[in-house]
Design an enzyme around this catalytic site. Structure first.
Site, short mmCIF file in Angstrom:
data_model
loop_
_atom_site.label_atom_id
_atom_site.label_comp_id
_atom_site.label_asym_id
_atom_site.label_seq_id
_atom_site.Cartn_x
_atom_site.Cartn_y
_atom_site.Cartn_z
N ARG A 213 11.06 3.79 3.11
CA ARG A 213 10.78 2.87 4.24
C ARG A 213 12.07 2.13 4.54
NH1 ARG A 213 5.76 -1.25 4.62
NH2 ARG A 213 4.76 0.72 5.17
N LYS B 282 26.83 -2.34 0.47
CA LYS B 282 28.29 -2.24 0.31
C LYS B 282 28.89 -1.33 1.37
CE LYS B 282 27.60 -2.34 -4.68
NZ LYS B 282 27.62 -1.42 -5.84
N HIS C 125 4.89 5.77 11.50
CA HIS C 125 4.35 5.68 10.13
C HIS C 125 3.43 6.90 9.97
CE1 HIS C 125 3.13 4.12 6.38
NE2 HIS C 125 2.91 2.86 6.70
N ARG D 281 0.79 -1.23 0.00
CA ARG D 281 0.00 0.00 0.00
C ARG D 281 0.83 1.28 0.00
NH1 ARG D 281 -2.78 -3.82 1.71
NH2 ARG D 281 -0.72 -4.42 2.37
N THR D 282 1.77 1.36 0.93
CA THR D 282 2.48 2.62 1.11
C THR D 282 3.32 2.92 -0.13
OG1 THR D 282 2.58 2.02 3.44
CG2 THR D 282 3.89 3.91 2.76
#
Ligand code: CP
Length: 335
Positions: free
Chosen positions: A107, A86, A135, A57-58
């Site tokens: 995220r 890395k 969130h 969704r996000t």
């Protein structure tokens, strides 16, 4: 609040007026989301979407929101596809990506990582979830949904009774939602969880300091009674040390139509940030509620597009120019 050029990292940045401002701009996005009109105000702008943890969704709604305003999206999905593996620092990555994009949605599995990243960014960064911390865009869309649903039902918003159910320790959506609702007057919070997954004290303190009523229970049937909103959550199994430990709690709280009929008011709104865990051993929000008119979960996820469009328009300083860049839609639309 002057949003232009700002990062959106935490609900701590917001006061009530700022929340109302976002919700008002989000409401202006309805004709674009419903494909009645199109808007090209971000024509030429580029969003970098960096999702280092799974998301449906996000991630997709951030991209859809940017596209619906006329912008283009570049995506990186998964840590393995980035040079963070890395040893590149979040600061360096942020400096580099800022050179390629006008805004960044991110995220990351670690708490506060998106804020660290934003320290190195020269374009607005929007937090799409940082570990078990916050969130914020979910909290804004949840608030939009609560007010929309209460209005749909003709209910007063003078006092709002909300039960938050499930993994309140690890669930970042309930942390941000408690913070944002605390900005409004007269919220009655009921926190329903096993004691090991209780709402963190710092979040309870925010609700308490603002003078809201707080009840805590481990009993679902008690928690469901006399609520305007029941907000179910998934056990955040990815945050536990072992699957066995998570399994102790999966399936502990289940809302089904028969439990709803037995304990909830007939007008109680059912929400969930999604994804719901529909596997039989969890199933915290049963499919047999799918025809319940007060199951708001898909209206809730749709509202995510409007709210994220509003945030892009505000941080990129084009919220007053939407109409000027509006045109008719030429294609067939079922919405
Ligand atoms: N609500 C939410 O954050 O869903 P995703 O994990 O699918 O983005």
């Amino acid at each position: 609040m002057d949003f232009q050029g700002k990062h959106i990292l935490s609900i701590e940045q917001f006061d009530r007026d700022a929340v109302e401002q976002v919700l008002a701009v989000a409401r202006q996005m309805t004709p674009y989301v419903e494909r009645k009109k199109r808007c090209s105000v971000l024509d030429g702008a580029v969003l970098a979407s960096l999702f280092f943890e799974p998301s449906t969704r996000t991630r997709v709604s951030f991209s859809s929101a940017f596209n619906l305003l006329g912008g283009k999206v570049m995506e990186t999905v998964g840590m393995g596809a980035s040079s963070l593996t890395k040893g590149e620092s979040l600061f360096d990555t942020a400096q580099v990506i800022s050179g390629y994009a006008d805004a960044i949605a991110m995220r990351h599995p670690e708490a506060f990582s998106v804020s660290q990243f934003a320290d190195g960014a020269t374009v607005p960064v929007l937090n799409g979830g940082d570990g078990s911390n916050e969130h914020p865009t979910q909290a804004l869309l949840d608030t939009f949904t609560i007010f929309d649903e209460l209005k749909r039902l003709g209910k007063s918003t003078d006092t709002i009774k909300v039960a938050l159910v499930g993994d309140l320790k690890n669930g970042r959506t309930v942390h941000s939602l408690s913070r944002i609702l605390s900005l409004f007057p007269n919220i009655d919070f009921t926190f329903v969880s096993p004691s090991a997954l209780a709402m963190p004290e710092k979040i309870m303190n925010v609700c308490d300091t603002q003078g809201h009523r707080i009840s805590v229970t481990q009993d679902l049937s008690t928690g469901l009674q006399n609520q305007d909103v029941v907000y179910m959550t998934r056990v955040q199994e990815e945050r536990f040390d072992t699957q066995e430990e998570a399994n102790l709690y999966r399936g502990k709280y289940r809302l089904t139509q028969s439990i709803y009929d037995q304990y909830c008011d007939s007008s109680t709104i059912i929400m969930h940030p999604l994804p719901r865990d529909s596997r039989p051993e969890a199933n915290e929000l049963s499919d047999d509620l799918n025809r319940n008119p007060n199951l708001a979960i898909f209206r809730q996820s749709n509202n995510g597009v409007k709210v994220r469009m509003a945030l892009f328009a505000l941080v990129l300083g084009v919220d007053q120019q939407l109409k000027k860049h509006e045109s008719d839609v030429q294609w067939f639309s079922r919405k």
